[in-house]
Structure formats: C-alpha cells, structure tokens
Motif scaffolding. Sequence first.
Motif, PDB file in Angstrom:
ATOM      1  N   HIS A  33       0.808  -1.270  -0.035  1.00 16.26           N
ATOM      2  CA  HIS A  33      -0.025   0.059  -0.156  1.00 16.26           C
ATOM      3  C   HIS A  33       0.926   1.468  -0.146  1.00 16.26           C
ATOM      4  CE1 HIS A  33       0.895  -0.579   4.232  1.00 16.26           C
ATOM      5  NE2 HIS A  33       0.451   0.756   4.194  1.00 16.26           N
ATOM      6  N   LYS A  35       3.118   3.613  -1.686  1.00 18.92           N
ATOM      7  CA  LYS A  35       3.939   3.963  -3.036  1.00 18.92           C
ATOM      8  C   LYS A  35       5.037   4.696  -2.778  1.00 18.92           C
ATOM      9  CE  LYS A  35       0.462   1.793  -4.525  1.00 18.92           C
ATOM     10  NZ  LYS A  35       0.573   0.407  -4.723  1.00 18.92           N
ATOM     11  N   SER A  36       5.483   5.374  -1.979  1.00 18.33           N
ATOM     12  CA  SER A  36       6.514   6.565  -1.849  1.00 18.33           C
ATOM     13  C   SER A  36       6.629   6.778  -0.357  1.00 18.33           C
ATOM     14  CB  SER A  36       6.688   7.319  -2.892  1.00 18.33           C
ATOM     15  OG  SER A  36       6.002   8.258  -2.302  1.00 18.33           O
ATOM     16  N   ASN A  54       3.200   8.187   0.959  1.00 15.63           N
ATOM     17  CA  ASN A  54       2.207   8.446  -0.073  1.00 15.63           C
ATOM     18  C   ASN A  54       1.643   6.835   0.084  1.00 15.63           C
ATOM     19  OD1 ASN A  54       2.345  11.058  -0.687  1.00 15.63           O
ATOM     20  ND2 ASN A  54       4.258  10.542  -1.183  1.00 15.63           N
ATOM     21  N   GLU A  55       0.329   6.568   0.197  1.00 18.47           N
ATOM     22  CA  GLU A  55      -0.263   5.357   0.161  1.00 18.47           C
ATOM     23  C   GLU A  55      -1.484   5.278  -0.625  1.00 18.47           C
ATOM     24  OE1 GLU A  55      -0.382   4.159   4.289  1.00 18.47           O
ATOM     25  OE2 GLU A  55      -2.432   4.822   4.385  1.00 18.47           O
ATOM     26  N   LYS A  56      -1.854   3.961  -1.077  1.00 20.13           N
ATOM     27  CA  LYS A  56      -3.025   3.832  -1.721  1.00 20.13           C
ATOM     28  C   LYS A  56      -3.506   2.275  -0.927  1.00 20.13           C
ATOM     29  CE  LYS A  56      -5.342   2.509  -6.081  1.00 20.13           C
ATOM     30  NZ  LYS A  56      -5.297   2.373  -7.320  1.00 20.13           N
ATOM     31  N   ARG A  59      -8.448   1.372  -2.008  1.00 22.95           N
ATOM     32  CA  ARG A  59      -8.779   2.353  -3.381  1.00 22.95           C
ATOM     33  C   ARG A  59      -8.675   3.842  -3.137  1.00 22.95           C
ATOM     34  NH1 ARG A  59     -13.544  -1.417  -5.769  1.00 22.95           N
ATOM     35  NH2 ARG A  59     -12.627  -3.491  -5.533  1.00 22.95           N
ATOM     36  N   ARG A  60      -8.021   4.192  -2.169  1.00 23.78           N
ATOM     37  CA  ARG A  60      -8.058   5.526  -1.692  1.00 23.78           C
ATOM     38  C   ARG A  60      -6.345   5.781  -1.541  1.00 23.78           C
ATOM     39  NH1 ARG A  60     -10.528   7.078   3.341  1.00 23.78           N
ATOM     40  NH2 ARG A  60      -9.572   9.122   2.958  1.00 23.78           N
ATOM     41  N   ARG A  61      -6.117   7.148  -2.357  1.00 19.88           N
ATOM     42  CA  ARG A  61      -4.822   7.468  -2.413  1.00 19.88           C
ATOM     43  C   ARG A  61      -4.761   8.638  -1.222  1.00 19.88           C
ATOM     44  NH1 ARG A  61      -1.401   6.188  -6.351  1.00 19.88           N
ATOM     45  NH2 ARG A  61      -2.187   5.285  -7.965  1.00 19.88           N
ATOM     46  N   GLN A  62      -3.793   8.760  -0.702  1.00 14.39           N
ATOM     47  CA  GLN A  62      -3.709   9.535   0.880  1.00 14.39           C
ATOM     48  C   GLN A  62      -2.162   9.539   1.180  1.00 14.39           C
ATOM     49  OE1 GLN A  62      -5.939   8.302   4.046  1.00 14.39           O
ATOM     50  NE2 GLN A  62      -4.867   6.458   4.354  1.00 14.39           N
ATOM     51  N   GLN A  63      -1.928  10.724   1.696  1.00 16.39           N
ATOM     52  CA  GLN A  63      -0.630  11.124   2.087  1.00 16.39           C
ATOM     53  C   GLN A  63      -0.479  11.352   3.619  1.00 16.39           C
ATOM     54  OE1 GLN A  63       1.119  15.008   1.163  1.00 16.39           O
ATOM     55  NE2 GLN A  63       2.518  13.639  -0.418  1.00 16.39           N
TER      56      GLN A  63
END
Length: 148
Positions: A33, A35-36, A54-56, A59-63
């Motif tokens: 989950h 991403k960076s 930074n994660e997903k 199904r939601r991207r969030q920082q």
Amino acid sequence: MLDVSTEIIINLPKEKVAEFASDPANAPSWCAHIKSVEWNNEAPLRAGAKLVVNEKLMRRRQQLVYEVLEIIPGQKMIMQTSSNGMHMETTVGWQAINENTTCMTLRNRGIPAAFAPFLKLAIRNVNRRNLKQLKKMLELSYRRLVVL
C-alpha cells in the motif's frame, strides 16, 4: 479503540531484518500500500523525524505525515500520524528467537471505535501480506548471497 498486532517469523538474524525494515526508503518494496516515502535522509533515523508516506489503501490515495516517536535500533520503532483525521500509532518490533531467526511484529493502534470492526480486519490482512512479502524478499536475497 482499534488495536491490531501481526507477527511473522523470518529466518534471518534480527540485525539484518531490523536494519532493512526500519529504513523508510525500503518500505515501498515490501509494503504493497506504500507507494513512496519522503524524509530528510538524516541518518540515522531518530525520534522527531517526520516521514511523508504516500499510500493507496482501500482504493484511496492519501498522504500521511508520520512522526517517529521512539527508535531503539534493532529492537523497536514507534511512529504516529494524525493526518487526514486518521490517528494511528504504529509499532514495529524485532525479537531474536535464536541467532538466525527473528520474530517481527507490527502493531497498529488508534482510529475511533465506530470504524474498528472493518478496519481491524483490513489492517490485519494488509499487515499479513506485507510481512509475508518482507519475509520472502529477505530470505530469498540472503540465500542468493550465500550461494554466491
């Protein structure tokens, strides 16, 4: 209050597992989950350091901004976030079972009780997958080094 603890046995010395797993730059390679991760790269990681993750997830991207609360190299690391209304404390711990075997534990605490039943299951499943990926990566990498 949500409280989820997940653990796995990794067939490597505690120092190797802790060194890899506590490096924020390695998180995207074993946490599906994530991403960076952005941080100030001031080694070694220390209490007070802030990490932008930074994660997903679901199904939601969030920082999320995590602050390292405590770090004892080779033993444990505690971080917390209060980003986006999400209050979560994450503890990562390493315990030697013997000189070549480590028990790694992930513990997540927080989030209001109203969401706990669904999120508890989701967090446990994500943590299990991530720990299995970490075990596979580290053990395979170590076997390659031994063969060479």
